[in-house]
Design an enzyme around this catalytic site. Structure first.
Site, PDB file in Angstrom:
ATOM      1  CG  ASN A 266      44.828  45.056  29.765  1.00 10.23           C
ATOM      2  OD1 ASN A 266      44.482  44.724  30.903  1.00 10.23           O
ATOM      3  ND2 ASN A 266      46.076  44.929  29.340  1.00 10.23           N
TER       4      ASN A 266
ATOM      5  CB  THR B  52      43.498  39.518  31.441  1.00  9.29           C
ATOM      6  OG1 THR B  52      44.460  38.483  31.171  1.00  9.29           O
ATOM      7  CG2 THR B  52      42.475  39.576  30.317  1.00  9.29           C
ATOM      8  CB  SER B  53      48.849  40.781  30.288  1.00 12.33           C
ATOM      9  OG  SER B  53      49.056  39.542  30.945  1.00 12.33           O
TER      10      SER B  53
ATOM     11  CG  PHE C 224      50.576  38.640  41.546  1.00 14.63           C
ATOM     12  CD1 PHE C 224      51.612  38.365  42.409  1.00 14.63           C
ATOM     13  CD2 PHE C 224      49.321  38.840  42.076  1.00 14.63           C
ATOM     14  CE1 PHE C 224      51.408  38.287  43.783  1.00 14.63           C
ATOM     15  CE2 PHE C 224      49.100  38.768  43.438  1.00 14.63           C
ATOM     16  CZ  PHE C 224      50.140  38.487  44.292  1.00 14.63           C
TER      17      PHE C 224
ATOM     18  CB  CYS D  81      43.941  11.698  56.433  1.00 16.97           C
ATOM     19  SG  CYS D  81      44.484  12.345  54.832  1.00 16.97           S
TER      20      CYS D  81
ATOM     21  CB  THR E   9      44.564  46.774  40.392  1.00 12.71           C
ATOM     22  OG1 THR E   9      43.739  47.285  39.341  1.00 12.71           O
ATOM     23  CG2 THR E   9      45.487  45.705  39.859  1.00 12.71           C
TER      24      THR E   9
ATOM     25  CG  HIS F 108      44.441  30.535  36.570  1.00  9.88           C
ATOM     26  ND1 HIS F 108      44.819  31.747  36.029  1.00  9.88           N
ATOM     27  CD2 HIS F 108      44.681  29.611  35.609  1.00  9.88           C
ATOM     28  CE1 HIS F 108      45.273  31.557  34.799  1.00  9.88           C
ATOM     29  NE2 HIS F 108      45.201  30.277  34.523  1.00  9.88           N
TER      30      HIS F 108
ATOM     31  CB  CYS G  63      41.075  11.717  52.321  1.00 10.25           C
ATOM     32  SG  CYS G  63      40.966  13.251  53.275  1.00 10.25           S
TER      33      CYS G  63
ATOM     34  CB  CYS H 270      43.153  16.267  52.205  1.00 10.15           C
ATOM     35  SG  CYS H 270      44.221  14.833  52.535  1.00 10.15           S
TER      36      CYS H 270
END
Length: 247
Positions: free
Chosen positions: A217, A191-192, A35, A155, A28, A122, A133, A130
């Protein structure tokens, strides 16, 4: 608070191996919105979880890409730079610490700051692949087209971002646990701990029972009871204080 920060600074200075879990709160200060916080963008419209799912990608890949680029502000991604929280972790590494960062963030700022061991739990915004392929493409390529397609001969499939979408399998969990296995300190920042299975990693550390565990936090989490040291304060301010204590 001052005494607790002194103890945390001592633990970080004494440890040779540190596992760090980071969330949106770390970025932040670089201008990237959180988010997942109580004021985060995900709270504005829960339908985003549907649109950012692998189910929706395969249902309507064209509209998925339009929403994806808007939600994650991809046009601005290269304007963001690491902040002093990222730099603090790099500084720990520079002081002969074995530091491994396990991050929920998909912005790539830990790598940009110079951290050498980063597990992107994440995935990443900086690449797309892709699904047919397996050819990977850079963010520059993705941003050059409204709907990025694979350019491999024969492709042409619509690319899928390398972010872990809702409904995707998490592939980095075992790797993250292996890092925690070898650590002396677990440092959790910004992090929450709301998202599963990422929020199981502190539980795994507590189960091992051999690590000093630290949570920093801006607001309380449901997992605070798992930690030896808990600081609820602005992350940027706290890191600046820790930096002073460790000089």
């Amino acid at each position: 608070m001052v005494q607790q920060l002194k103890r945390i600074a001592e633990k970080l200075q004494q440890a040779n191996s540190i596992a760090v879990l980071t969330g949106a709160g770390v970025s932040t200060a670089s201008g990237i919105p959180d988010f997942r916080s109580s004021q985060g963008l995900w709270t504005e419209n829960h339908a985003r979880e549907y649109y950012m799912s692998n189910r929706y990608f395969y249902k309507d890949p064209e509209d998925f890409w339009d929403k994806y680029k808007s939600i994650f502000r991809l046009k601005l991604l290269k304007n963001y730079q690491p902040n002093h929280v990222h730099d603090f972790l790099k500084k720990l590494e520079d002081h002969a610490k074995d530091v491994a960062v396990i991050t929920q963030n998909v912005d790539g700022l830990h790598q940009l700051s110079g951290s050498s061991r980063v597990i992107e739990y994440h995935g990443t915004l900086n690449q797309a692949t892709c699904p047919a392929c397996g050819t990977s493409y850079s963010l520059d390529y993705v941003m050059a087209y409204d709907i990025p397609h694979c350019q491999e001969s024969g492709c042409g499939d619509v690319l899928k971002p390398d972010v872990v979408l809702f409904g995707d399998m998490i592939t980095a969990h075992d790797q993250a646990e292996a890092v925690i296995d070898k650590a002396e300190v677990l440092l959790v920042m910004g992090t929450s701990l709301f998202v599963t299975p990422f929020n199981l990693l502190p539980e795994y550390a507590a189960y091992l029972g051999k690590l000093d565990t630290i949570m920093i936090n801006g607001e309380p989490t449901d997992k605070d009871y798992l930690f030896d040291y808990v600081v609820h304060d602005d992350l940027s301010r706290t890191v600046k204080e820790l930096n002073k204590l460790m000089e």
